[in-house]
Design an enzyme around this catalytic site. Structure first.
Site, PDB file in Angstrom:
ATOM      1  N   CYS A 195     -26.561   8.001 -38.901  1.00  0.00           N
ATOM      2  CA  CYS A 195     -26.471   8.428 -37.492  1.00  0.00           C
ATOM      3  C   CYS A 195     -27.159   7.467 -36.533  1.00  0.00           C
ATOM      4  CB  CYS A 195     -27.085   9.816 -37.320  1.00  0.00           C
ATOM      5  SG  CYS A 195     -26.273  11.048 -38.321  1.00  0.00           S
ATOM      6  N   GLU A 250     -20.118   6.198 -39.285  1.00  0.00           N
ATOM      7  CA  GLU A 250     -20.346   6.324 -40.730  1.00  0.00           C
ATOM      8  C   GLU A 250     -19.177   7.063 -41.366  1.00  0.00           C
ATOM      9  OE1 GLU A 250     -23.311   9.232 -42.036  1.00  0.00           O
ATOM     10  OE2 GLU A 250     -23.986   9.311 -39.969  1.00  0.00           O
ATOM     11  N   HIS A 297     -31.592  12.949 -31.783  1.00  0.00           N
ATOM     12  CA  HIS A 297     -30.432  13.121 -32.660  1.00  0.00           C
ATOM     13  C   HIS A 297     -30.413  14.594 -33.081  1.00  0.00           C
ATOM     14  CE1 HIS A 297     -27.610  13.041 -35.831  1.00  0.00           C
ATOM     15  NE2 HIS A 297     -28.513  13.196 -36.782  1.00  0.00           N
TER      16      HIS A 297
HETATM   17  P1  HMG Z   1     -30.272  26.250 -45.515  1.00  0.00           P
HETATM   18  O1  HMG Z   1     -31.277  25.804 -46.512  1.00  0.00           O
HETATM   19  O2  HMG Z   1     -29.126  27.048 -46.003  1.00  0.00           O
HETATM   20  O3  HMG Z   1     -30.930  27.037 -44.320  1.00  0.00           O
HETATM   21  O4  HMG Z   1     -29.670  24.980 -44.780  1.00  0.00           O
HETATM   22  P2  HMG Z   1     -32.394  27.697 -44.209  1.00  0.00           P
HETATM   23  O5  HMG Z   1     -32.559  28.764 -45.228  1.00  0.00           O
HETATM   24  O6  HMG Z   1     -33.411  26.607 -44.107  1.00  0.00           O
HETATM   25  O7  HMG Z   1     -32.212  28.369 -42.771  1.00  0.00           O
HETATM   26  C1  HMG Z   1     -32.028  27.590 -41.632  1.00  0.00           C
HETATM   27  C2  HMG Z   1     -32.832  28.219 -40.506  1.00  0.00           C
HETATM   28  O8  HMG Z   1     -32.231  29.473 -40.173  1.00  0.00           O
HETATM   29  C3  HMG Z   1     -34.275  28.532 -40.892  1.00  0.00           C
HETATM   30  O9  HMG Z   1     -35.058  28.298 -39.734  1.00  0.00           O
HETATM   31  C4  HMG Z   1     -34.246  30.037 -41.216  1.00  0.00           C
HETATM   32  O10 HMG Z   1     -35.487  30.664 -41.026  1.00  0.00           O
HETATM   33  C5  HMG Z   1     -33.228  30.499 -40.190  1.00  0.00           C
HETATM   34  P3  HMG Z   1     -36.427  27.419 -39.840  1.00  0.00           P
HETATM   35  O11 HMG Z   1     -37.288  28.147 -40.769  1.00  0.00           O
HETATM   36  O12 HMG Z   1     -36.011  26.069 -40.370  1.00  0.00           O
HETATM   37  O13 HMG Z   1     -36.896  27.361 -38.432  1.00  0.00           O
HETATM   38  N1  HMG Z   1     -32.569  31.759 -40.540  1.00  0.00           N
HETATM   39  C6  HMG Z   1     -32.285  32.724 -39.650  1.00  0.00           C
HETATM   40  N2  HMG Z   1     -32.555  32.844 -38.332  1.00  0.00           N
HETATM   41  C7  HMG Z   1     -32.139  33.979 -37.687  1.00  0.00           C
HETATM   42  N3  HMG Z   1     -31.477  34.990 -38.314  1.00  0.00           N
HETATM   43  C8  HMG Z   1     -31.196  34.918 -39.638  1.00  0.00           C
HETATM   44  C9  HMG Z   1     -31.608  33.746 -40.359  1.00  0.00           C
HETATM   45  N4  HMG Z   1     -31.487  33.345 -41.645  1.00  0.00           N
HETATM   46  C10 HMG Z   1     -32.066  32.121 -41.738  1.00  0.00           C
HETATM   47  N5  HMG Z   1     -30.554  35.904 -40.241  1.00  0.00           N
HETATM   48  C11 HMG Z   1     -30.043  22.792 -43.883  1.00  0.00           C
HETATM   49  C12 HMG Z   1     -30.279  24.271 -43.715  1.00  0.00           C
HETATM   50  C13 HMG Z   1     -30.422  22.063 -42.589  1.00  0.00           C
HETATM   51  C14 HMG Z   1     -30.894  22.240 -45.029  1.00  0.00           C
HETATM   52  C15 HMG Z   1     -28.540  22.564 -44.203  1.00  0.00           C
HETATM   53  O14 HMG Z   1     -27.756  23.018 -43.133  1.00  0.00           O
HETATM   54  C16 HMG Z   1     -28.191  21.109 -44.487  1.00  0.00           C
HETATM   55  O15 HMG Z   1     -28.343  20.617 -45.597  1.00  0.00           O
HETATM   56  N6  HMG Z   1     -27.665  20.374 -43.452  1.00  0.00           N
HETATM   57  C17 HMG Z   1     -27.296  18.973 -43.588  1.00  0.00           C
HETATM   58  C18 HMG Z   1     -28.489  18.049 -43.528  1.00  0.00           C
HETATM   59  C19 HMG Z   1     -29.141  17.995 -42.171  1.00  0.00           C
HETATM   60  O16 HMG Z   1     -28.554  18.341 -41.158  1.00  0.00           O
HETATM   61  N7  HMG Z   1     -30.392  17.464 -42.115  1.00  0.00           N
HETATM   62  C20 HMG Z   1     -31.096  17.300 -40.867  1.00  0.00           C
HETATM   63  C21 HMG Z   1     -32.063  16.130 -40.868  1.00  0.00           C
HETATM   64  S1  HMG Z   1     -31.292  14.624 -41.493  1.00  0.00           S
HETATM   65  C22 HMG Z   1     -30.310  14.042 -40.162  1.00  0.00           C
HETATM   66  O17 HMG Z   1     -30.416  14.502 -39.068  1.00  0.00           O
HETATM   67  C23 HMG Z   1     -29.312  12.975 -40.493  1.00  0.00           C
HETATM   68  C24 HMG Z   1     -27.872  13.441 -40.574  1.00  0.00           C
HETATM   69  O18 HMG Z   1     -27.363  13.668 -39.271  1.00  0.00           O
HETATM   70  C25 HMG Z   1     -27.029  12.396 -41.312  1.00  0.00           C
HETATM   71  C26 HMG Z   1     -27.041  10.962 -40.825  1.00  0.00           C
HETATM   72  O19 HMG Z   1     -28.049  10.402 -40.432  1.00  0.00           O
HETATM   73  O20 HMG Z   1     -25.980  10.349 -40.957  1.00  0.00           O
HETATM   74  C27 HMG Z   1     -27.709  14.743 -41.340  1.00  0.00           C
END
Ligand code: HMG
Length: 391
Positions: free
Chosen positions: A114, A82, A236
């Site tokens: 992906c 992609e 994935h």
């Molecule tokens: P965010 O909103 O900044 O993070 O971004 P958050 O506030 O949700 O925190 C992440 C985790 O860290 C949470 O854990 C927090 O609690 C924890 P959870 O509650 O989810 O278990 N946390 C901590 N832990 C320990 N110590 C600390 C601390 N602070 C927070 N101090 C988000 C997270 C994934 C949304 C962002 O990184 C993002 O937008 N990423 C890109 C999209 C993505 O990866 N999506 C995944 C599913 S879609 C997919 O897999 C397809 C993809 O590969 C693309 C394709 O298909 O081509 C992306």
């Protein structure tokens, strides 16, 4: 008569010249590093040098396979990505001079976020089932790029996986049954004018979870194995904690109440490489497989589950059985070296590295920065010029 076994005969990985430690990103972004290390389950991200792209990574992943098996019977190359470098020409065609591909071999590029690598693997298996003399080279190669300072930035990464798909495979025999779920959803996308992806992060997680369950239910309806039969689950992994979220969700939806130890037993060995590479999009689920196979557990004859997810979205749940003697085919040492030989990149160089070669218009000469066997040397009159570097 039993149907002929078809699956993965060889599997090879490649990454980039650089890595960025997420501790550096955390410090510069004023974020607690444990959010990345523990919350996302990511430690390092692979970063391409200015003279690397999906083609150079693909060539580096595929070369060892062609060195070991030659090109006889190779009738198809399926290149999933992609992060395409051209709107028309398949990226795999640039591999011809780099790898000496035969001319009597079709070369095609596939895209569905992906999920593209899994589409390629299933199409390859169908071609081989039709004519078991044929072999198919499947390549998944991607560079994950998000807007700087966005929540997606710590989930960037890059890697390529090459797989030789054959009859009577030496590593993994694929099961014929598979489960699919697809729908139209704007959780993550990259319009043609952009070099970085757009994403609704929270929606993307929900969409991944929903699609995983949908694919699993379809898999079971079609006669797939029970959850308790699998030795491990390769998901994935946009970030490795996503595999934990998805697996817990799948188990709970099926009446289980897994402990952390249960989840680790099913997943931990699949996450070790992705934790150090970052999201490699189409390659990620097969990077998980490589890490699992390279781990110390003997998986001979054990069934492995796969959940492939591509935003937008398509998910597929499928399975395969590890073949006796598989360890003799693995590239465990090469994989460890590939990870260890990457160079740390400074934050400033990381941020100034443009997506130059992907976005470049017109002419551009790229000075030597990477140390691998393949590099993109220039773009001349909008034509990409790759070269083999003799060491
Ligand atoms: P965010 O909103 O900044 O993070 O971004 P958050 O506030 O949700 O925190 C992440 C985790 O860290 C949470 O854990 C927090 O609690 C924890 P959870 O509650 O989810 O278990 N946390 C901590 N832990 C320990 N110590 C600390 C601390 N602070 C927070 N101090 C988000 C997270 C994934 C949304 C962002 O990184 C993002 O937008 N990423 C890109 C999209 C993505 O990866 N999506 C995944 C599913 S879609 C997919 O897999 C397809 C993809 O590969 C693309 C394709 O298909 O081509 C992306």
């Amino acid at each position: 008569m039993n149907p002929i076994a078809v699956g993965i005969h060889d599997l090879s990985l490649a990454a980039t010249h650089y890595f960025l430690d997420l501790a550096v990103l955390a410090e510069r972004s004023g974020v607690d590093v444990d959010k990345y290390y523990l919350g996302l389950g990511q430690e390092l991200m692979s970063v391409p040098a200015a003279d690397e792209d999906i083609v150079t990574m693909a060539a580096a992943a595929a070369q060892p396979i062609l060195e070991r098996h030659g090109t006889e019977g190779l009738r198809t190359v399926l290149f999933a990505t992609e992060s395409g470098v051209d709107q028309s020409k398949a990226a795999g065609l640039f591999l011809h001079p780099l790898l000496g591909l035969p001319h009597d071999c079709r070369v095609v590029e596939l895209k569905q976020a992906c999920y593209g690598g899994t589409a390629a693997l299933q199409f390859a298996a169908a071609l081989v089932a039709r004519d078991p003399q044929q072999r198919v080279l499947v390549i998944a190669s991607d560079i994950a790029k998000y807007q700087p300072d966005s929540p997606g930035e710590p989930t960037q990464g890059a890697a390529a996986v090459a797989m030789l798909v054959t009859a009577d495979p030496a590593i993994l025999a694929l099961d014929a049954v598979s489960g699919i779920y697809s729908e139209d959803i704007m959780d993550f996308w990259r319009p043609n004018h952009r070099t970085t992806a757009l994403v609704d992060g929270k929606l993307s997680i929900e969409a991944y979870l929903r699609a995983s369950l949908g694919a699993w239910e379809d898999y079971r309806r079609r006669g797939g194995l029970a959850l308790t039969e699998f030795a491990a689950f390769c998901y994935h992994q946009p970030f490795t904690k996503m595999a934990y979220k998805a697996h817990r969700n799948l188990l709970q939806a099926n009446g289980f109440n897994p402990s952390s130890a249960d989840l680790d037993a099913a997943l931990l060995a699949t996450t070790t490489y992705n934790r150090l590479l970052g999201n490699s999009y189409t390659a990620s689920v097969y990077v998980a497989l490589a890490a699992l196979l390279d781990s110390t557990t003997d998986l001979t004859a054990r069934p492995i589950a796969f959940l492939s997810y591509g935003s937008g979205n398509v998910a597929e749940f499928f399975s395969g059985r590890v073949v006796s003697g598989y360890r003799d085919q693995l590239r465990t040492v090469a994989n460890a070296e590939m990870l260890a030989h990457r160079k740390p990149i400074t934050f400033d160089r990381y941020r100034e590295l443009p997506d130059a070669l992907r976005a470049a218009v017109g002419n551009l000469v790229s000075p030597r920065e990477s140390e691998g066997a393949f590099r993109i040397a220039a773009i001349r009159d909008d034509k990409r010029i790759y070269e083999v570097v003799l060491h």
